[in-house]
Motif scaffolding. Structure first.
Motif, short mmCIF file in Angstrom:
data_model
loop_
_atom_site.label_atom_id
_atom_site.label_comp_id
_atom_site.label_asym_id
_atom_site.label_seq_id
_atom_site.Cartn_x
_atom_site.Cartn_y
_atom_site.Cartn_z
N LYS A 45 0.52 -1.54 -0.06
CA LYS A 45 0.14 -0.21 0.28
C LYS A 45 0.74 1.40 -0.06
CE LYS A 45 -4.07 1.90 2.81
NZ LYS A 45 -4.61 2.20 3.60
N LEU A 46 1.78 1.56 1.05
CA LEU A 46 2.87 2.81 0.83
C LEU A 46 3.42 2.32 -0.31
CD1 LEU A 46 4.42 4.89 2.46
CD2 LEU A 46 6.25 3.00 2.89
N ILE A 47 4.22 1.64 -0.97
CA ILE A 47 4.52 1.76 -2.34
C ILE A 47 4.06 2.42 -3.25
CG2 ILE A 47 6.05 0.69 -3.76
CD1 ILE A 47 7.07 1.42 -1.70
N ALA A 48 2.99 1.82 -3.53
CA ALA A 48 1.81 1.97 -4.81
C ALA A 48 1.27 3.78 -4.22
CB ALA A 48 0.38 1.57 -4.28
N ARG A 49 0.57 3.50 -3.18
CA ARG A 49 0.43 5.32 -2.79
C ARG A 49 2.09 6.43 -2.94
NH1 ARG A 49 -1.30 4.85 2.53
NH2 ARG A 49 1.09 4.84 3.07
N TRP A 50 3.08 6.29 -2.66
CA TRP A 50 4.35 7.07 -2.92
C TRP A 50 4.26 6.76 -3.94
CZ3 TRP A 50 9.55 5.32 -4.68
CH2 TRP A 50 10.52 6.14 -4.10
N LEU A 51 4.19 5.75 -5.16
CA LEU A 51 4.40 5.86 -6.50
C LEU A 51 2.82 6.19 -7.76
CD1 LEU A 51 6.58 2.96 -7.82
CD2 LEU A 51 7.28 5.02 -7.36
N ASP A 52 2.38 6.41 -6.86
CA ASP A 52 0.65 6.79 -7.39
C ASP A 52 0.52 6.12 -8.30
OD1 ASP A 52 -1.48 8.54 -7.75
OD2 ASP A 52 -0.57 9.88 -9.27
N VAL A 53 0.44 4.42 -7.80
CA VAL A 53 -0.34 3.80 -9.22
C VAL A 53 -1.42 3.03 -8.21
CG1 VAL A 53 1.82 3.58 -10.30
CG2 VAL A 53 1.34 1.81 -8.52
N PRO A 54 -2.30 2.62 -9.25
CA PRO A 54 -3.34 1.55 -7.80
C PRO A 54 -2.44 0.61 -7.12
CG PRO A 54 -3.59 1.85 -9.77
CD PRO A 54 -2.97 2.12 -9.97
N LYS A 55 -3.13 -0.02 -5.93
CA LYS A 55 -2.58 -0.23 -4.70
C LYS A 55 -3.12 -2.04 -5.65
CE LYS A 55 -3.62 -3.22 -0.54
NZ LYS A 55 -3.13 -4.61 -1.46
N SER A 56 -4.09 -2.82 -6.22
CA SER A 56 -3.97 -4.02 -7.15
C SER A 56 -2.72 -4.26 -8.12
CB SER A 56 -5.28 -4.20 -7.83
OG SER A 56 -4.90 -2.56 -8.98
N THR A 57 -1.35 -3.68 -8.46
CA THR A 57 -0.60 -3.17 -8.91
C THR A 57 1.14 -3.22 -8.66
OG1 THR A 57 0.16 -0.78 -9.71
CG2 THR A 57 -1.62 -1.98 -10.89
N VAL A 58 0.80 -3.63 -7.32
CA VAL A 58 1.88 -3.97 -6.35
C VAL A 58 1.78 -5.26 -5.44
CG1 VAL A 58 3.83 -2.82 -4.89
CG2 VAL A 58 1.96 -1.36 -6.12
N ARG A 59 3.36 -5.71 -5.61
CA ARG A 59 2.88 -7.40 -5.14
C ARG A 59 4.39 -7.31 -4.09
NH1 ARG A 59 -1.18 -7.28 -3.60
NH2 ARG A 59 -3.27 -7.10 -4.93
#
Length: 91
Positions: A45-59
């Motif tokens: 969630k943190l990296i998704a928010r930091w990069l401004d991408v959807p949370k579902s794209t970060v695993r």
């Protein structure tokens, strides 16, 4: 992307790039505890928010029980690389 995670931190954030045993890694801190996948979910969630991408794209794809984690971010590679460069330039 390689991330060195510090769980149970008083603040959440990405602190830039640091050396690790596996090579360079983003230093990230989350409030979540390292139990039952809470810290892994928090770093996604943190990296998704930091990069401004959807949370579902970060695993988290490797290092689920380690401080050093490998994250996979789905999306357009050129755009993600540019966002990462911009964020690191400001850090």
């Amino acid at each position: 992307m390689r991330v060195r995670l510090t769980p149970k931190s008083s603040i959440e954030g990405v602190d830039g790039v640091i050396p690790s045993a596996e090579g360079l890694a983003l230093a990230a801190r989350v409030r979540a505890v390292p139990a039952e996948g809470e810290a892994n979910a928090a770093v996604e969630k943190l990296i998704a928010r930091w990069l401004d991408v959807p949370k579902s794209t970060v695993r988290v794809t490797a290092g689920g029980k380690s401080r050093i984690k490998s994250l996979t971010i789905s999306g357009e590679t050129d755009c993600l690389e540019q966002r990462l460069r911009d964020k690191l330039a400001r850090a």
